[in-house]
Design a protein around this motif. Sequence first.
Motif, short mmCIF file in Angstrom:
data_model
loop_
_atom_site.label_atom_id
_atom_site.label_comp_id
_atom_site.label_asym_id
_atom_site.label_seq_id
_atom_site.Cartn_x
_atom_site.Cartn_y
_atom_site.Cartn_z
N VAL A 255 45.82 49.27 39.43
CA VAL A 255 45.12 50.46 39.94
C VAL A 255 45.46 50.67 41.42
CG1 VAL A 255 42.85 51.48 40.40
CG2 VAL A 255 43.27 50.34 38.22
N VAL A 256 45.51 49.58 42.18
CA VAL A 256 45.87 49.69 43.60
C VAL A 256 47.29 50.25 43.73
CG1 VAL A 256 46.42 48.29 45.64
CG2 VAL A 256 44.24 47.97 44.43
N TRP A 257 48.20 49.79 42.87
CA TRP A 257 49.56 50.34 42.87
C TRP A 257 49.55 51.84 42.55
CZ3 TRP A 257 52.12 52.69 38.76
CH2 TRP A 257 53.46 53.02 39.00
N LEU A 258 48.75 52.22 41.56
CA LEU A 258 48.70 53.64 41.14
C LEU A 258 48.38 54.56 42.30
CD1 LEU A 258 46.65 53.95 37.80
CD2 LEU A 258 48.97 54.79 38.21
N THR A 259 47.47 54.12 43.19
CA THR A 259 46.96 55.01 44.24
C THR A 259 47.63 54.78 45.60
OG1 THR A 259 45.14 53.54 44.91
CG2 THR A 259 44.71 55.06 43.08
N ALA A 260 48.58 53.85 45.65
CA ALA A 260 49.19 53.52 46.95
C ALA A 260 50.05 54.65 47.49
CB ALA A 260 50.00 52.23 46.83
N GLU A 261 50.55 55.49 46.60
CA GLU A 261 51.28 56.70 47.03
C GLU A 261 51.05 57.76 45.97
OE1 GLU A 261 55.77 56.48 45.82
OE2 GLU A 261 55.29 54.67 46.95
N PRO A 262 51.31 59.05 46.31
CA PRO A 262 51.04 60.09 45.31
C PRO A 262 51.96 59.95 44.09
CG PRO A 262 51.29 61.04 47.50
CD PRO A 262 51.76 59.62 47.58
N ARG A 263 51.40 59.55 42.97
CA ARG A 263 52.20 59.40 41.75
C ARG A 263 51.87 60.55 40.81
NH1 ARG A 263 54.53 54.57 42.89
NH2 ARG A 263 53.20 53.09 44.00
N THR A 264 52.17 61.76 41.31
CA THR A 264 51.79 62.96 40.56
C THR A 264 52.58 63.11 39.26
OG1 THR A 264 53.26 64.19 42.00
CG2 THR A 264 50.94 64.24 42.56
N TRP A 265 53.67 62.40 39.13
CA TRP A 265 54.43 62.43 37.88
C TRP A 265 53.64 61.78 36.74
CZ3 TRP A 265 56.25 57.50 36.19
CH2 TRP A 265 56.12 56.48 37.14
N LEU A 266 52.58 61.08 37.06
CA LEU A 266 51.73 60.48 36.03
C LEU A 266 50.47 61.31 35.76
CD1 LEU A 266 51.98 56.67 36.91
CD2 LEU A 266 52.94 57.84 34.90
N ALA A 267 50.35 62.47 36.42
CA ALA A 267 49.12 63.26 36.31
C ALA A 267 48.80 63.64 34.87
CB ALA A 267 49.26 64.52 37.16
N GLY A 268 47.58 63.39 34.47
CA GLY A 268 47.11 63.75 33.14
C GLY A 268 47.61 62.80 32.05
N ARG A 269 48.33 61.75 32.43
CA ARG A 269 48.96 60.88 31.42
C ARG A 269 48.18 59.58 31.23
NH1 ARG A 269 53.57 63.81 30.97
NH2 ARG A 269 54.38 64.66 32.92
N TYR A 270 48.55 58.89 30.16
CA TYR A 270 47.99 57.57 29.82
C TYR A 270 48.96 56.50 30.30
CZ TYR A 270 47.20 53.56 26.62
OH TYR A 270 47.00 52.32 26.08
N VAL A 271 48.44 55.49 30.95
CA VAL A 271 49.28 54.35 31.33
C VAL A 271 48.57 53.05 30.96
CG1 VAL A 271 50.52 55.46 33.25
CG2 VAL A 271 48.32 54.35 33.68
#
Length: 299
Positions: A255-271
């Motif tokens: 989760v910390v990795w997810l928010t460390a920079e804008p990862r908008t390519w994952l927007a709305g997706r499941y990871v």
Amino acid sequence: MTTPPAHYGYGFVGYQNLHNDIYPAITASITPALQQPGKVVLVTGAGRGIGRSIALQYAHASVAAIVLCARTSSELDEVAVSIQKINSTIRVHKRPIDVTKDDAVKTLAQDVQRDEGRLDILVNNAGASAPWVHLTASDSSSWWNTFEVNLKGSYLFLQAFLSLLVLTAEKGNTTVDVVNVSSMGAHVVSPGASAYQISKLAVLRLSEFVNVEYGAKGVNTVSLHPGGVPTALGTQEESIRPYLIDTAELCGGFVVWLTAEPRTWLAGRYVSATWDVDVLESMRDGIVKEDKLKMFMSV
Ligand SMILES: NC(=O)c1ccc[n+]([C@@H]2O[C@H](COP(=O)([O-])OP(=O)(O)OC[C@H]3O[C@@H](n4cnc5c(N)ncnc54)[C@H](OP(=O)(O)O)[C@@H]3O)[C@@H](O)[C@H]2O)c1
């Protein structure tokens, strides 16, 4: 153990690229790129298990403030002490509230606005599951309570906090993050698990709605499978205990990795927290081009 069907997404990044425990690329205490000073984070279900670990990993990421929510005060006290041991400069707000109570969530939003004036990261993690029994054997209040905690709770926090999230994104000309903790169970139809698995499926769609309504306003929303973790909730159902092979720290770091920079390519997706982040990044263009990791009917 048999290999799960492809549509569960378990092996999406390749079986050789799965993790069961935290690793350097997602460990804020040793990876400077994961530091997130100045950010205000709110984690629901933060008293134990996965939510506790997410809060502690944000402490390692040197955020400015962490808001901890759950009903059990004593567990919040323990997490607050643990955060302070990691980094005594972090402002910790403990809120012993029930995520299903509209008024309590609204009051909390007003208090965070007053005390911090911003929210950078909302993690909807609080979760519950009715016992896994077939429909006719189920208890209707327990069945519905699963939806109340998993779906309504996430909805209430979004409803109450999206304005502050959008304001934070606008003021900072940046992206803010919502992480909705779902489950691989969202893709599974296990006899007996109707309440839990349907509620987690609905969470996936909720993330997609947040994205289409607030993505352009700077809110980056993802749905997350935290791994199979032997927590109080996870171990409740005996049949899934052999699959609880991941640590809570793995999800905290992810989760910390997810928010460390804008990862908008994952927007709305499941990871999934079990996916290696470098391999996931390398799949970025294909994920976006083919609009993967969202819910579509197969026809
Ligand atoms: N463990 C796994 O393998 C696994 C797999 C897939 C998904 N998940 C998801 O991961 C999330 C975290 O679960 P966990 O495994 O860490 O379970 P856990 O250790 O039992 O923690 C659940 C947290 O949610 C809080 N909570 C439950 N009902 C609440 C309510 N009505 N209001 C406020 N807080 C509430 C609990 O605190 P109080 O009881 O004190 O309120 C606790 O802090 C859940 O959404 C779960 O569905 C877990």
